[in-house]
Design a protein around this motif. Structure first.
Motif, mmCIF file in Angstrom:
data_model
loop_
_atom_site.group_PDB
_atom_site.id
_atom_site.type_symbol
_atom_site.label_atom_id
_atom_site.label_comp_id
_atom_site.label_asym_id
_atom_site.label_seq_id
_atom_site.Cartn_x
_atom_site.Cartn_y
_atom_site.Cartn_z
ATOM 1 N N UNK A 1 0.838 -1.206 0.000
ATOM 2 C CA UNK A 1 0.000 0.000 0.000
ATOM 3 C C UNK A 1 0.873 1.256 0.000
ATOM 4 N N UNK A 2 1.909 1.229 0.820
ATOM 5 C CA UNK A 2 2.858 2.337 0.905
ATOM 6 C C UNK A 2 3.525 2.557 -0.454
ATOM 7 N N UNK A 3 3.962 1.494 -1.061
ATOM 8 C CA UNK A 3 4.629 1.558 -2.359
ATOM 9 C C UNK A 3 3.676 2.043 -3.451
ATOM 10 N N UNK A 4 2.489 1.480 -3.473
ATOM 11 C CA UNK A 4 1.513 1.821 -4.513
ATOM 12 C C UNK A 4 1.144 3.301 -4.472
ATOM 13 N N UNK A 5 0.866 3.804 -3.271
ATOM 14 C CA UNK A 5 0.476 5.213 -3.152
ATOM 15 C C UNK A 5 1.624 6.133 -3.549
ATOM 16 N N UNK A 6 2.827 5.801 -3.119
ATOM 17 C CA UNK A 6 3.989 6.639 -3.423
ATOM 18 C C UNK A 6 4.280 6.674 -4.919
ATOM 19 N N UNK A 7 4.244 5.532 -5.556
ATOM 20 C CA UNK A 7 4.510 5.467 -6.996
ATOM 21 C C UNK A 7 3.410 6.165 -7.789
ATOM 22 N N UNK B 1 -5.600 13.101 0.915
ATOM 23 C CA UNK B 1 -6.244 12.203 -0.040
ATOM 24 C C UNK B 1 -7.253 11.359 0.715
ATOM 25 N N UNK B 2 -8.474 11.311 0.223
ATOM 26 C CA UNK B 2 -9.499 10.517 0.890
ATOM 27 C C UNK B 2 -9.861 11.048 2.265
ATOM 28 N N UNK B 3 -9.742 12.373 2.462
ATOM 29 C CA UNK B 3 -10.096 12.973 3.749
ATOM 30 C C UNK B 3 -9.063 12.780 4.835
ATOM 31 N N UNK B 4 -7.891 12.278 4.476
ATOM 32 C CA UNK B 4 -6.815 12.048 5.450
ATOM 33 C C UNK B 4 -5.543 12.710 4.929
#
Length: 278
Positions: A117-123, A162-165
């Motif tokens: 999840x960390x990787x996907x969002x960053x990329x 993003x997404x309210x956070x």
């Protein structure tokens, strides 16, 4: 010359003068802001250039982290072949990321989500992206306009929810540090900091640490407001030009006044993020 034409020309000159003054004032303010004792006049540690075995551009780190409040490394830099940020991390553990100048811990990730999840969002966004539970809140400052820096005055990036956070979009070159050695002159920075609640590398207990960062701070980039303001000023100038060019009292049949549009491209990081400088 007709009185109406004289008035229109004078009005246009006055408007131009006011706008020029505003632009110069804005540029001067930005220059002052970018040079206000960033990094306490120190430079990033030399080890940044070989962070995690990668080949980072030290000149970019110095420029982005210590002489800038607005610009960023180019989008996707973390995935460049010579960098390969995620390929150098251990996906089975949390990693602590340190300030590139003063060596204070800034983020622990991934926390509260998977490595993927960390990787996907960053990329997806093009820069390392962190969430509130991953921030060492005692060591990071989020300004009202969303700009982020460490307590050492190292520029880090921007908060772009993003997404309210809150989502912290951080320049890799500014979080590529390591704890300072005892003899490093940059330890002087910690003596300058007027904040007793900072957490240094030796005090951080990653097992028990809980961030006090808000899920949504309300502090975010004002780039959208700036773009709208520029658009309004542009429309006003077009209107002034229209009035000044049109002769009062008559207009030949078939005359047309055509306002040509030209595309202006600004390199703004996704979701109103920082301008790229690399």
């Amino acid at each position: 010359m007709l009185r109406g034409q004289t008035f229109n020309i004078n009005a246009m000159k006055t408007t131009s003068s006011v706008l020029s003054a505003a632009i110069l004032l804005s540029a001067a303010s930005a220059a002052r802001a970018a040079s206000d004792d960033q990094c306490f006049d120190f430079t990033p540690m030399s080890s940044v250039s070989t962070y995690l075995g990668a080949a980072l551009d030290y000149s970019v780190a110095d420029r982005i982290c210590c002489h800038n409040h607005k610009f960023a490394e180019y989008r996707g830099y973390l995935a460049a072949p010579e960098v390969d940020f995620f390929g150098r991390l251990d996906p089975s553990v949390e990693t602590v990321f340190y300030d590139s100048v003063c060596g204070l811990p800034l983020f622990i990730a991934p926390r509260g989500r998977t490595f993927d999840d960390f990787k996907k969002e960053s990329l997806k966004h093009g820069w390392p992206s962190f969430r509130p539970e991953e921030m060492i809140s005692e060591n990071v400052i989020i300004h009202n306009d969303g700009r982020m820096e460490s307590v050492c005055s190292t520029h880090l990036g921007h908060n772009l929810p993003t997404g309210g956070v809150d989502r912290y979009c951080i320049d890799l070159v500014c979080m590529a540090g390591e704890p300072l050695s005892a003899g490093d002159e940059r330890n002087q920075i910690l003596q300058y900091i007027q904040q007793e609640q900072i957490i240094n590398a030796t005090e951080l207990n990653t097992t028990s640490y809980t961030s006090s960062a808000e899920q949504y701070s309300g502090k975010t980039s004002n780039a959208t407001a700036i773009i709208i303001s520029v658009a309004v000023v542009g429309l006003f100038l077009v209107a002034v030009a229209f009035v000044c060019c049109e002769k009062p009292g008559w207009k030949r049949k078939g005359d047309e006044i055509q306002v040509g549009s030209s595309e202006t491209s600004t390199s703004i990081r996704e979701d109103d993020e920082e301008n790229e400088i690399y």
